[in-house]
Design a protein around this motif. Structure first.
Motif, mmCIF file in Angstrom:
data_model
loop_
_atom_site.group_PDB
_atom_site.id
_atom_site.type_symbol
_atom_site.label_atom_id
_atom_site.label_comp_id
_atom_site.label_asym_id
_atom_site.label_seq_id
_atom_site.Cartn_x
_atom_site.Cartn_y
_atom_site.Cartn_z
ATOM 1 N N THR A 289 0.814 -1.208 0.000
ATOM 2 C CA THR A 289 0.000 0.000 0.000
ATOM 3 C C THR A 289 0.846 1.256 0.000
ATOM 4 O O THR A 289 0.329 2.344 0.168
ATOM 5 C CB THR A 289 -0.917 0.012 1.233
ATOM 6 N N SER A 290 2.145 1.113 -0.157
ATOM 7 C CA SER A 290 2.997 2.297 -0.119
ATOM 8 C C SER A 290 2.778 3.136 -1.357
ATOM 9 O O SER A 290 2.616 2.624 -2.450
ATOM 10 C CB SER A 290 4.468 1.879 -0.013
ATOM 11 N N ASP A 291 2.756 4.409 -1.169
ATOM 12 C CA ASP A 291 2.526 5.359 -2.250
ATOM 13 C C ASP A 291 3.858 5.938 -2.686
ATOM 14 O O ASP A 291 4.733 6.214 -1.874
ATOM 15 C CB ASP A 291 1.602 6.479 -1.760
ATOM 16 N N VAL A 292 4.011 6.104 -4.006
ATOM 17 C CA VAL A 292 5.255 6.672 -4.501
ATOM 18 C C VAL A 292 5.428 8.095 -4.005
ATOM 19 O O VAL A 292 6.538 8.547 -3.721
ATOM 20 C CB VAL A 292 5.271 6.633 -6.044
ATOM 21 N N SER A 293 4.309 8.793 -3.860
ATOM 22 C CA SER A 293 4.412 10.169 -3.375
ATOM 23 C C SER A 293 4.820 10.248 -1.924
ATOM 24 O O SER A 293 5.214 11.300 -1.451
ATOM 25 C CB SER A 293 3.065 10.880 -3.561
ATOM 26 N N ASP A 294 4.735 9.129 -1.189
ATOM 27 C CA ASP A 294 5.163 9.147 0.205
ATOM 28 C C ASP A 294 6.665 9.252 0.340
ATOM 29 O O ASP A 294 7.178 9.539 1.414
ATOM 30 C CB ASP A 294 4.687 7.879 0.925
ATOM 31 N N THR A 295 7.406 8.984 -0.714
ATOM 32 C CA THR A 295 8.851 9.084 -0.644
ATOM 33 C C THR A 295 9.333 10.516 -0.811
ATOM 34 O O THR A 295 10.524 10.776 -0.680
ATOM 35 C CB THR A 295 9.486 8.222 -1.741
ATOM 36 N N MET A 296 8.430 11.435 -1.113
ATOM 37 C CA MET A 296 8.826 12.828 -1.250
ATOM 38 C C MET A 296 9.135 13.419 0.133
ATOM 39 O O MET A 296 8.793 12.876 1.165
ATOM 40 C CB MET A 296 7.716 13.629 -1.943
ATOM 41 N N SER A 297 9.764 14.566 0.129
ATOM 42 C CA SER A 297 10.114 15.212 1.384
ATOM 43 C C SER A 297 8.854 15.632 2.116
ATOM 44 O O SER A 297 7.934 16.179 1.539
ATOM 45 C CB SER A 297 10.998 16.434 1.121
ATOM 46 N N MET A 298 8.829 15.346 3.399
ATOM 47 C CA MET A 298 7.691 15.697 4.226
ATOM 48 C C MET A 298 8.199 16.390 5.475
ATOM 49 O O MET A 298 9.044 15.852 6.181
ATOM 50 C CB MET A 298 6.907 14.450 4.629
ATOM 51 N N GLU A 299 7.710 17.602 5.721
ATOM 52 C CA GLU A 299 8.150 18.354 6.880
ATOM 53 C C GLU A 299 7.628 17.702 8.152
ATOM 54 O O GLU A 299 6.574 17.086 8.170
ATOM 55 C CB GLU A 299 7.640 19.802 6.781
ATOM 56 N N ARG A 300 8.370 17.865 9.204
ATOM 57 C CA ARG A 300 8.004 17.313 10.495
ATOM 58 C C ARG A 300 6.685 17.926 10.968
ATOM 59 O O ARG A 300 6.445 19.117 10.852
ATOM 60 C CB ARG A 300 9.115 17.608 11.486
ATOM 61 N N CYS A 301 5.815 17.068 11.510
ATOM 62 C CA CYS A 301 4.530 17.545 12.017
ATOM 63 C C CYS A 301 4.765 18.504 13.180
ATOM 64 O O CYS A 301 5.527 18.215 14.094
ATOM 65 C CB CYS A 301 3.672 16.364 12.445
ATOM 66 N N SER A 302 4.130 19.637 13.150
ATOM 67 C CA SER A 302 4.389 20.672 14.139
ATOM 68 C C SER A 302 3.524 20.534 15.386
ATOM 69 O O SER A 302 3.741 21.257 16.353
ATOM 70 C CB SER A 302 4.154 22.050 13.507
ATOM 71 N N PHE A 303 2.520 19.649 15.392
ATOM 72 C CA PHE A 303 1.630 19.470 16.539
ATOM 73 C C PHE A 303 1.020 20.812 16.952
ATOM 74 O O PHE A 303 0.945 21.144 18.133
ATOM 75 C CB PHE A 303 2.379 18.841 17.721
ATOM 76 N N ASP A 304 0.569 21.600 15.960
ATOM 77 C CA ASP A 304 0.024 22.907 16.265
ATOM 78 C C ASP A 304 -1.468 22.879 16.534
ATOM 79 O O ASP A 304 -2.046 23.895 16.907
ATOM 80 C CB ASP A 304 0.324 23.876 15.121
ATOM 81 N N LEU A 305 -2.130 21.734 16.358
ATOM 82 C CA LEU A 305 -3.558 21.634 16.629
ATOM 83 C C LEU A 305 -3.855 21.163 18.047
ATOM 84 O O LEU A 305 -5.004 21.241 18.494
ATOM 85 C CB LEU A 305 -4.227 20.673 15.634
ATOM 86 N N VAL A 306 -2.850 20.661 18.730
ATOM 87 C CA VAL A 306 -3.071 20.079 20.048
ATOM 88 C C VAL A 306 -2.229 20.819 21.072
ATOM 89 O O VAL A 306 -1.382 21.654 20.735
ATOM 90 C CB VAL A 306 -2.726 18.570 20.050
ATOM 91 N N GLU A 307 -2.453 20.498 22.320
ATOM 92 C CA GLU A 307 -1.702 21.115 23.401
ATOM 93 C C GLU A 307 -0.422 20.335 23.675
ATOM 94 O O GLU A 307 -0.375 19.114 23.523
ATOM 95 C CB GLU A 307 -2.570 21.151 24.668
ATOM 96 N N LYS A 308 0.606 21.043 24.080
ATOM 97 C CA LYS A 308 1.870 20.401 24.415
ATOM 98 C C LYS A 308 1.750 19.689 25.756
ATOM 99 O O LYS A 308 1.232 20.247 26.722
ATOM 100 C CB LYS A 308 3.012 21.418 24.460
ATOM 101 N N MET A 309 2.258 18.483 25.802
ATOM 102 C CA MET A 309 2.314 17.699 27.025
ATOM 103 C C MET A 309 3.785 17.432 27.340
ATOM 104 O O MET A 309 4.485 16.820 26.524
ATOM 105 C CB MET A 309 1.553 16.382 26.882
ATOM 106 N N HIS A 310 4.258 17.903 28.478
ATOM 107 C CA HIS A 310 5.665 17.774 28.815
ATOM 108 C C HIS A 310 5.916 16.460 29.538
ATOM 109 O O HIS A 310 5.135 16.044 30.400
ATOM 110 C CB HIS A 310 6.121 18.952 29.684
#
Length: 1038
Positions: A289-310
């Motif tokens: 099920t791997s997609d060829v487009s998944d091999t492209m560069s992907m920026e790190r998820c910023s977790f900007d929708l959720v609250e930070k948990m330390h």
């Protein structure tokens, strides 16, 4: 042996091309461009339907903004054949690399040729097979010995100085093994450096054979070839190479860059200032099920929708200088939490390599971190008694002094610490500790305090198996004589694939040749490891007798993506007792995998994906949806473990073929996850499903033996992507409602944040609304409703079985609940709810009819006079009818905008579902099993109630049929007088319209219909009376 990825383009043929040579034909050839490479195939002379069957191979390089990932194919006319000066362009196609598949999944696809510009005249289509293939890199051949050549002394001397003998260079560059081990690393590097400089100088002096590839070195990650290799490293030919690196890049990659003065040697990519590099997601060759487009560069998820948990992270790596016969483990204590590591692996050192994450309310909260090493007794290594264990040493850290790390910071390097206060003199422990968040790379695999260290409680991402429709057409069978002499024999073919069993129709024959021509459709999942089994049976009164069996491996079946005919084949029957000497006849079959269909595993109204199975038919995504799963509040205790009520909640989200599961928060009625996930959106008219479950796992319940219980459902939320605003974060809290046989129950609340980002152009995004939802094959060869539901149930079982075998497993009951496997079961509540929905839709038309009656009855004289004026205007200016209607609809829509729903995201509606007023008896019937498990008296009562409802439906259907039969009776002479009157009136109307202008007739009819009630009779009109007197077939029903 390394491999390199190649793109193979097979140009098969073309159809119905445009003539270009002035004599009604063309001499076409094809030019293909991909990743800066251009290749051409030979010309077919004077043929509008050419056959090439040529195979082209292209190197696949890294993603590049300059070269791009589009494949361009141009069909041109060869001007060398035929006297013509016209444009030689015959058509082109452009394909994205995301549509290409691996070898073994390819299929012949015909693409319509497109125009290059608006003024081009193009027709026809071209058949292609495009796929990726990994080729092995041959080992480098040894350099040939220098051939003696007679050259002048002036020319021979520079060549000898510039290119020394290979044997001498090899002996100088490679020291003896004893000397290499004796030298320190710095001396060994200094010894090898001059030879490398000479090699690079010689490479720089050599003329380049082709221009180097254009790339941005500042944004490029260092490749494995650019890193300095250790002394005991394997040769380059034995190292596994990335699948998307071409040979040319390996040959041109230079490990060193030298300046002209040779005063500085720089490693490529290391001395150049670089910013944070994006993460590259490696595509697994084993993943179907791997997609060829998944091999492209992907920026790190910023977790900007959720609250930070330390969290306080502690990574325990290894220890040294401990007693050799011990079996040590590490105990960590902080903020009231205490955890013990697994026993160490004994190598040259004692190794653990475990990470622990301790939850913290805030990064500033101060406490003491204690790390100690213990040696359990040999009799019971798992004992936790401190008196029976040997303390080897420990460490203490002040949490307030531990550094704070936030991605994209690099991971903290572990350090050696001396153990103090124990029996291990001079013992050292390597560990790293830092304060981070849930965005840390070590968080997914770390032991966490809120999960109680359960291995199956980690957050995971799952992929649904790739499903295909397998079409098996049973044509005929020959030489199939019955075991006994019969006048006629009834044959039937039984086909089986896994748990799926289908049967063909019965064929009666006398001569041993049976024909069926039946289509049997199965659902198959990759990887194909099963066999399709056909069994020929003779149907007799005493039972069926098996004649022969055919076993066909799925890997040998052809794939197609359109409705083209697939070649049929004959298969000999095998004896049931594996007796190969007996000939049992043969069967004629046509087998293929239909990749043009979408294998549906969800209900059509809540489907999350409509893409076909074949990747070649996929369209580019139009956007992405980001989901932040924040927390739940006020959950209901779901179980009792050791006399204590608790809930171990986790969340599952499903969109397309991607499933996500959050970590399981143990023993909490207000769990917090704060996890964020992303999906690609190919169709905005799809639904994202989020479900919350209680993980039971394996527990000891009230002193009983350990048993495995199913995961109970807590609730579900659906979000339709088309209701989201582009680029806006929608954060909302939803009630978790569950319908049980006791009524609706609120299980708690869930808080999520969701955002849709459009990546396609605005016009392309709006164009999606005009496209069919299902692929083309669903319209060319549609499947019946009953067949679709049967195939959907089969697909749900396959997906549930596949995901339940994952680690950690996604339980079967979870998958069935997320896919609404029981949504089509009978429910009196749903029948009544759907009836009210129909009434609500028809209510708008009823309101219009009431307004017309009120206007006709002069209840509002002003409105009636205005309607008369509008009638006159529309009759004398009929061109204004359609614009007036369109403007009126626009006004209604604009007026309703004021009363639109203010709910940011729609949710389950108890009022529409009739969940608040439903009867307890109807709920018990809805949750009853099939077949029923209730008593006979209750089943009889429900049957009588269903008969009463059926009688009402029967009456309504009879009235509708009677009205239609009266319309037919107007011209069928069922009532001769009535038909004569109707035909006579039609003749009078025709003559009147021939003589009188239609506008005058329309004006007169309008004023007559809107006349004042004073001039109107209370009885029905003559036309209605005449229609009601026409006969129907109701009097002939027995």
């Amino acid at each position: 042996m390394g491999t390199v990825r190649k793109l193979i383009v097979e140009v098969v043929d073309a159809r119905d091309l445009l003539p270009k040579d002035g004599h009604g034909t063309s001499s076409p050839y094809v030019v293909v461009d991909f990743y800066g490479q251009r290749k051409r195939i030979p010309t077919v002379v004077r043929d509008l339907n050419p056959n090439w069957n040529e195979k082209l191979s292209f190197n696949v390089g890294k993603p590049s903004d300059i070269l791009g990932d589009m494949l361009e194919l141009d069909v041109l006319h060869d001007k060398n054949y035929g006297p013509t000066r016209r444009n030689n362009f015959l058509g082109r196609i452009r394909l994205s690399s995301s549509q290409f598949v691996r070898k073994g999944e390819e299929a012949l696809i015909y693409y319509n040729l497109e125009k290059k510009s608006f003024f081009n005249w193009v027709r026809g289509e071209i058949g292609l097979k495009i796929y990726y293939m990994d080729e092995e890199i041959p080992p480098p051949s040894p350099p040939p010995p220098p051939a003696p050549a007679v050259t002048p002394p002036e020319e021979a001397k520079p060549e000898a100085a510039a290119a020394p003998a290979p044997e001498e260079a090899k002996s100088e560059a490679t020291p003896a093994p004893e000397e290499a081990e004796a030298k320190p690393p710095s001396e060994a590097a200094a010894t090898a450096e001059p030879d490398k400089v000479e090699e690079s100088e010689a490479a720089a002096a050599a003329p380049p054979t082709e221009p180097p590839p254009v790339s941005d070195k500042n944004n490029e990650e260092p490749t494995p070839a650019e890193a300095p290799a250790p002394e005991n490293a394997a040769p380059d030919a034995e190292k596994p190479q990335p699948p998307n690196v071409e040979v040319a890049d390996q040959v041109k990659a230079s490990p060193l860059e030298t300046s002209r003065t040779m005063s500085e040697v720089r490693f490529s990519g290391m001395n150049v200032p670089q910013g944070p590099q994006p993460i590259r997601r490696a595509a697994s060759t084993a993943s179907f099920t791997s997609d060829v487009s998944d091999t492209m560069s992907m920026e790190r998820c910023s977790f900007d929708l959720v609250e930070k948990m330390h969290y306080l992270f502690v990574r325990v790596v290894k220890a040294r200088y401990l007693p050799p016969n011990c079996n040590p483990f590490v105990k960590i204590a902080v903020s009231g939490h205490q955890v013990t590591s697994k026993p160490a692996r004994k190598t040259t050192l004692f190794e653990w390599d475990q990470t622990f994450a301790f939850g913290r309310d805030s990064p500033e909260s101060a406490s003491l971190l204690e790390v100690s090493v213990w040696d359990p007794p040999a009799s019971d290594p798992t004992t936790l008694d401190d008196d029976s264990r040997s303390f080897l040493g420990g460490l203490c850290f002040e949490v307030s002094e531990i550094p704070l790390r936030d991605p994209p910071d690099s991971p903290l390097a572990p350090q050696w610490y001396r153990l103090e206060g124990g029996g291990a003199c001079y013992g050292d422990l390597m560990l790293a500790t830092w304060v981070g968040t849930q965005a840390d790379e070590a968080f997914p695999d770390a032991w966490k305090t809120d999960t109680a260290g359960n291995v199956n409680s980690r957050a995971k991402i799952y992929q649904s198996p790739k499903l295909w429709y397998l079409r098996a057409t049973v044509l005929e069978a020959q030489d199939i004589l019955p075991l006994t002499t019969l006048k006629e024999a009834s044959f039937q073919v039984r086909a089986q694939l896994g748990f799926q069993v289908l049967k063909s129709k019965v064929s009666v024959t006398r001569n041993g040749i049976a024909s069926w021509d039946d289509d049997l459709i199965f659902v198959a999942a990759e990887p194909f490891s099963e066999q399709l089994i056909f069994t020929l049976e003779i149907r007799q009164s005493k039972g069926s007798i098996t004649v022969g069996v055919v076993r066909i491996p799925l890997t040998s079946i052809e794939r197609r993506v359109d409705d083209r005919n697939v070649a049929s084949r004959w298969f000999p029957f095998e004896d049931v007792n594996n007796d190969k000497r007996v000939y049992k006849g043969r069967i004629h079959l046509r087998l293929c995998f239909d990749g043009g269909y979408h294998v549906m595993d969800e209900s059509a109204h809540v489907c999350s994906d409509f893409r076909p199975t074949a990747r070649q038919l996929w369209k580019p995504p139009v956007g992405t949806v980001e989901l932040g799963i924040i927390s739940c509040r006020n959950l209901v205790p779901m179980k009792t473990v050791n006399g204590k009520s608790s809930t171990d909640a986790y969340c599952v989200a499903k969109y397309g073929n991607k499933w996500v599961r959050t970590r399981t928060v143990s023993d909490s009625l207000d769990p917090k996850w704060n996890e964020q996930y992303t999906w690609k959106v190919f169709d905005p008219c799809t639904v994202l499903t989020i479900g919350i479950f209680d993980s039971f796992g394996v527990y000891q319940v009230d002193g009983e033996e350990e048993v495995a219980r199913p995961d109970f459902r807590i609730g579900k939320v659906r979000v339709r992507i088309s209701t989201l605003k582009t680029g806006r974060v929608c954060r909302n809290t939803y009630p978790l409602l569950v319908l049980t046989n006791a009524g609706t129950k609120k299980m708690g609340e869930i808080e999520i944040a969701i955002r849709f980002i459009r990546t396609a152009q605005r016009l392309d995004f709006l164009h999606v609304y005009s496209q069919p939802m299902l692929p083309l094959m669903h319209h060319i060869k549609p499947l019946g409703l009953a067949q679709q539901e049967m195939l959907r149930n089969t697909a749900v079982k396959i997906v549930a079985g596949h995901l339940s075998r994952s680690e950690p497993p996604l339980r079967r009951e979870v998958v069935l609940y997320m896919l609404d496997a029981d949504s089509h079961n009978f429910s009196m509540r749903k029948v009544r709810a759907n009836w009210y929905r129909i009434i609500n839709v028809v209510a708008g038309f009823i309101d219009i009819l009431r307004w017309i009656e009120d206007t006709r009855g002069w209840k509002n004289p002003t409105a009636t006079i205005l309607v008369h004026a509008l009638l006159v205007m529309l009759v004398w200016f009929p061109d204004l009818i359609i614009p007036t209607l369109a403007f009126y609809v626009f006004v209604i829509g604009a007026w309703n905008y004021r009363f639109r729903s203010r709910d940011p995201l729609p949710h389950f509606d108890q009022k529409i579902s009739l969940a608040e007023v439903v009867d307890r008896e109807e709920l018990d019937e809805e949750f009853d099993t099939m077949p029923s498990s209730r008593t006979g008296e209750m089943i009889r009562m429900r049957y009588d109630k269903l008969r009463t409802l059926g009688a009402r439906v029967q009456t309504v259907l009879g009235d509708i049929a009677a009205q239609g039969e009266r319309v037919q009776a107007l011209v069928t002479w069922r009532d001769p007088r009535g038909t004569g009157i109707f035909l006579g009136m039609c003749l009078v109307v025709a003559l009147m319209l021939y003589l009188v202008p239609p506008k005058m007739v329309a004006m007169a009819f309008g004023f007559y219909y809107l006349r004042h009630p004073v001039f109107r009779d209370r009885t029905p009109s003559p036309a209605v009376n005449f229609f009601r007197r026409l006969p129907s077939l109701s009097d002939r029903i027995m």
